[in-house]
Design a protein around this motif. Structure first.
Motif, PDB file in Angstrom:
ATOM      1  N   PHE A  66       0.831  -1.257  -0.098  1.00 58.75           N
ATOM      2  CA  PHE A  66       0.152   0.004  -0.051  1.00 58.75           C
ATOM      3  C   PHE A  66       0.802   1.411   0.005  1.00 58.75           C
ATOM      4  O   PHE A  66       1.830   1.412   0.818  1.00 58.75           O
ATOM      5  CB  PHE A  66      -0.847   0.079   1.232  1.00 58.75           C
ATOM      6  N   ASN A  67       0.684   2.072  -0.889  1.00 52.43           N
ATOM      7  CA  ASN A  67       1.184   3.489  -0.962  1.00 52.43           C
ATOM      8  C   ASN A  67       2.799   3.224  -1.660  1.00 52.43           C
ATOM      9  O   ASN A  67       3.603   4.267  -1.620  1.00 52.43           O
ATOM     10  CB  ASN A  67       1.123   4.227   0.377  1.00 52.43           C
ATOM     11  N   SER A  68       3.146   2.176  -2.059  1.00 54.44           N
ATOM     12  CA  SER A  68       4.312   2.020  -2.847  1.00 54.44           C
ATOM     13  C   SER A  68       4.458   2.619  -4.300  1.00 54.44           C
ATOM     14  O   SER A  68       3.443   2.382  -4.955  1.00 54.44           O
ATOM     15  CB  SER A  68       4.871   0.344  -2.782  1.00 54.44           C
ATOM     16  N   TYR A  69       5.324   3.231  -4.654  1.00 52.45           N
ATOM     17  CA  TYR A  69       5.561   3.752  -6.024  1.00 52.45           C
ATOM     18  C   TYR A  69       5.905   2.750  -7.218  1.00 52.45           C
ATOM     19  O   TYR A  69       5.683   2.817  -8.181  1.00 52.45           O
ATOM     20  CB  TYR A  69       6.371   5.024  -6.280  1.00 52.45           C
ATOM     21  N   SER A  70       6.574   1.713  -6.357  1.00 55.73           N
ATOM     22  CA  SER A  70       7.144   0.680  -7.212  1.00 55.73           C
ATOM     23  C   SER A  70       6.021  -0.619  -7.688  1.00 55.73           C
ATOM     24  O   SER A  70       6.309  -1.627  -8.158  1.00 55.73           O
ATOM     25  CB  SER A  70       8.438   0.070  -6.726  1.00 55.73           C
ATOM     26  N   ASN A  71       4.925  -0.514  -7.208  1.00 58.27           N
ATOM     27  CA  ASN A  71       3.828  -1.605  -7.382  1.00 58.27           C
ATOM     28  C   ASN A  71       3.933  -1.836  -8.909  1.00 58.27           C
ATOM     29  O   ASN A  71       3.520  -3.110  -9.120  1.00 58.27           O
ATOM     30  CB  ASN A  71       2.521  -1.326  -6.975  1.00 58.27           C
TER      31      ASN A  71
END
Length: 410
Positions: A66-71
């Motif tokens: 959650f809230n990771s830019y690399s998802n």
């Protein structure tokens, strides 16, 4: 068929994890599926697949946060590694984060699958055209709401690049087809999680009548009015009533329930359950006399309403938005109230807890509505949709092959 599902999954606290749990329970029993690949968010505990003794193989890959830019990168990598035949995305607009950029990047994944020619369906639980941005905790600023509207429209166009977008309400189909000229949107109802083989007997335990609400609270779901309404019902009827607030804070409003608990600490018989484990949900509903929806707006088809129906429970609902539509479209019944008038909620609750015959009649109607769309039927609808995509892709490939072959002789 190897089916990958991109979703939050228990013990995750991210939205829609419970829905995924019940999808997986049914998908695993389908003969056409040889493997389920769960592409899930990272959690401290192991994923709940205790039901996996029967059915197909289940592979779990914790590949996003959650809230990771690399998802977008990590999920794509997991898809490349597992090589599914088809991908199902279990989504709403804040699925991958409550930070704008992180949420938006995650929503690009269906388009990535389309570019990679991996057949995919997006299950979109809500559309921003039907969300009250202020009540839902996004923003109350009018300028920011316009900005969110523009961003939401852009993201919706990207999501519609998927092979198929499934929504849970006919109204959503109509909006997407009219506004975006979409031709790949289908209706697949929300469905009912668990339906017992035997119809409920609609009885409730002896002792205090439990007036229960269930969800993530603090934005458009607020419990103050329910507590105050039950206090008035106690005073006017003399009934022994327990208030049960089951669930957690909405991620956008941390500390909300703790504040409510402190504010109303003088009120007797108010129970805050905290997070409810999946195996505790049936007992929670079975012990309740009535399920209340203390909402000021709605953001999609209500899973809690379908759960209440599956256990044969009477409900008290605001007369607005998607809840009112569900009553019309799927046959649910309940006592309606005006979310802006406390006295209206008092009357609605009192009319049910003081009349056991009426309570049972509402429960029977809701059970009938819930049994119309069990999850086994919903998963069949998804498999049919995947078959249609695969058949179409094969036809297109054959047409391309014929075209390229013909070109050789021109």
């Amino acid at each position: 068929m190897k089916l990958a599902i991109v979703t939050a999954y228990p013990p995750s606290k991210v939205t829609l994890n419970e829905y995924a749990y019940h999808l997986v329970k049914q998908f695993r029993q389908k003969e056409s599926i040889k493997e389920l690949i769960l592409l899930t968010d990272k959690t401290e505990g192991s994923k709940d697949i205790t039901f996996a003794d029967n059915g197909c193989k289940i592979t779990v890959k914790d590949c996003w946060a959650f809230n990771s830019y690399s998802n977008i990168l990590t999920v794509t990598k997991a898809i490349n590694a597992t090589k599914p035949d088809v991908v199902l995305f279990n989504l709403q607009f804040m699925k991958f984060g409550d930070k704008k950029t992180a949420a938006a990047l995650g929503l690009l994944l269906p388009m990535v699958c389309k570019l990679k020619r991996i057949p995919n369906i997006v299950l979109l639980h809500n559309i921003l055209e039907e969300v009250d941005l202020g009540s839902a905790g996004f923003t109350s600023n009018k300028l920011m709401q316009k900005l969110y509207g523009f961003i939401g429209t852009t993201l919706t166009r990207l999501i519609l690049q998927a092979d198929t977008v499934a929504v849970t309400m006919q109204k959503y189909v109509n909006i997407l087809e009219k506004k975006y000229k979409a031709e790949n949107v289908i209706l697949i109802p929300h469905g009912t999680f668990e339906i017992s083989e035997e119809e409920p007997n609609y009885s409730i335990p002896t002792g205090p009548l439990q007036v229960m609400t269930f969800g993530k609270f603090g934005t458009y779901k607020k419990v103050e009015s329910m507590i105050e309404a039950v206090e008035r019902v106690r005073a006017s009827t003399g009934l022994d009533i327990e208030i049960v607030i089951a669930g957690t804070d909405n991620p956008n409003v941390p500390g909300y329930l703790a504040k409510v608990q402190d504010t109303y600490k003088h009120v007797p018989q108010v129970r805050f359950t905290g997070y409810v484990e999946e195996d505790e949900v049936p007992q929670l509903f079975k012990e309740s006399a009535v399920v209340v929806f203390p909402y000021t707006s709605t953001t999609g088809s209500s899973g809690v309403l379908h759960q209440a129906g599956s256990y044969g429970k009477a409900v008290v609902m605001p007369d607005l938005g998607d809840l009112a539509l569900l009553v019309k479209d799927e046959g649910y019944q309940g006592e309606f109230f005006d979310p802006n008038a406390l006295e209206s909620l008092v009357v609605a609750i009192e009319s049910i807890v003081t009349n056991s015959d009426y309570r049972k009649a509402l429960g029977q109607a809701n059970y009938k509505a819930a049994t119309a769309f069990p999850m086994t039927k919903i998963t069949d609808m998804y498999l049919n949709a995947f078959d249609a995509i695969l058949t179409h892709n094969i036809s297109c490939s054959r047409a391309d092959l014929k075209s390229s072959t013909a070109q050789k002789y021109i």
